[in-house]
Design an enzyme around this catalytic site. Structure first.
Site, PDB file in Angstrom:
ATOM      1  N   GLY A 108      73.524  28.122  56.976  1.00  0.00           N
ATOM      2  CA  GLY A 108      72.494  27.929  55.773  1.00  0.00           C
ATOM      3  C   GLY A 108      72.632  27.109  53.752  1.00  0.00           C
TER       4      GLY A 108
ATOM      5  CG  ASN B  51      71.146  21.216  53.889  1.00  0.00           C
ATOM      6  OD1 ASN B  51      70.933  20.606  52.899  1.00  0.00           O
ATOM      7  ND2 ASN B  51      72.302  21.240  54.757  1.00  0.00           N
TER       8      ASN B  51
ATOM      9  CG  MET C 271      73.489  23.033  65.112  1.00  0.00           C
ATOM     10  SD  MET C 271      73.720  21.015  64.120  1.00  0.00           S
ATOM     11  CE  MET C 271      74.118  21.330  63.061  1.00  0.00           C
TER      12      MET C 271
ATOM     13  CG  ASN D 242      67.312  16.503  60.781  1.00  0.00           C
ATOM     14  OD1 ASN D 242      67.364  17.547  60.884  1.00  0.00           O
ATOM     15  ND2 ASN D 242      68.499  15.618  60.734  1.00  0.00           N
TER      16      ASN D 242
ATOM     17  CG  HIS E  23      71.981  12.660  60.762  1.00  0.00           C
ATOM     18  ND1 HIS E  23      71.587  13.456  61.503  1.00  0.00           N
ATOM     19  CD2 HIS E  23      72.786  12.014  60.826  1.00  0.00           C
ATOM     20  CE1 HIS E  23      73.241  13.041  61.707  1.00  0.00           C
ATOM     21  NE2 HIS E  23      73.657  11.802  61.490  1.00  0.00           N
TER      22      HIS E  23
END
Ligand code: GAR
Length: 194
Positions: free
Chosen positions: A13, A15, A83, A100, A102
Site C-alpha cells: 500500500g 501507492n 493484483m 491503474n 503500472h
C-alpha cells in the site's frame, strides 16, 4: 462536491500512502478517499487505511466490490497495487472511472503476468536502460486503456529487481499516481458541475 475515491489494494500500500499524503498536503484538492478495498485480509495497506481513518473492507468477489462501490457512491476507482484482473463486465460499468498504476512504461512489460517484481525482472533481463511507471484508464484489456501520465526512470548498473522497483516507486509511481488522481477527480467534478 468532492470526487469520491475508492482505492483497491492487495499488498504493502505504498501507492495508497502516496495518495493519502497528497490529500493531506493539499495536492489532491478535488477528491477524497472514502474507501479502501483489499483483495487480501493480510495486506499492510489495510493498516495504512486504518491509521488514516479511512473505512476499509476485504472483498473476495467483484459482486462484493460492486455492492460497496454503489453503496458508498464512488465516482473514481483507483487500482494501487491491486493484483487481480477485473472482468470486462466490471470495467464496462465504469468507463473512464477506473485508473491503474503500472510499474513500467506501457506498452513495455505489461499485460497478463506482468505485475509487481515480475515487471522489473523482465525489464532487467531484456536489458532496457530506461523504465518507469504509467497511470492509465482501465478497460477490458489488461494494461490496455488510454494513458494518462508516464514518468521515465533510469536503470542503473548492478540493479536487482528490488532496487529497481524501489527507484521506480520513489521517482515515478508515488509522483504520478497522486497527480493523475487529481487530474481525474477535477475532470469528474467539473463534468458533474457543468
Ligand atoms: C507497485 O509497484 C504497483 O505499480 C504494482 O505493484 C506494486 C504495489 O505496491 N502494480 C502492478 O504491478 C499492477 N500490474 P504498493 O502496494 O506498495 O503500492
Amino acid at each position: 462536491m468532492l470526487t469520491r475515491i475508492a482505492v483497491l489494494v492487495s499488498g504493502g500500500g505504498t501507492n495508497l500512502q502516496a495518495l493519502i499524503d497528497a490529500r493531506r498536503a493539499g495536492a489532491l484538492p478535488s477528491g477524497e478517499i472514502v474507501l479502501v478495498i483489499s483483495s487480501r485480509a493480510d495486506a499492510y495497506a489495510l493498516e495504512r487505511a486504518k491509521s488514516a481513518g479511512i473505512e476499509s473492507a476485504v472483498c473476495k468477489t467483484e459482486d462484493e466490490i460492486l455492492a460497496l462501490i454503489t453503496e458508498k457512491k464512488i465516482d473514481l476507482i483507483i487500482l494501487a497495487g491491486y493484483m487481480s484482473i477485473l472482468s470486462a463486465d466490471f470495467t464496462a460499468r465504469f468507463p473512464q472511472r477506473i485508473i491503474n498504476i503500472h510499474p513500467s512504461l506501457i506498452p513495455a512489460f505489461c499485460g497478463k503476468g506482468y505485475y509487481g517484481l515480475h515487471v522489473h525482472e523482465a525489464a532487467l533481463s531484456y536489458g532496457v536502460k530506461v523504465t518507469g511507471a504509467t497511470v492509465h484508464y482501465v478497460n477490458e484489456i489488461p494494461d490496455g486503456g488510454k494513458i494518462i501520465l508516464q514518468k521515465a526512470v533510469d536503470v542503473e548498473p548492478g540493479d536487482t529487481p528490488e532496487t529497481l522497483q524501489q527507484r521506480v516507486m520513489r521517482q515515478a509511481e508515488w509522483v504520478i499516481l497522486p497527480r493523475a488522481a487529481e487530474l481525474c477527480c477535477a475532470k469528474i467534478k467539473k463534468e458533474r458541475e457543468a
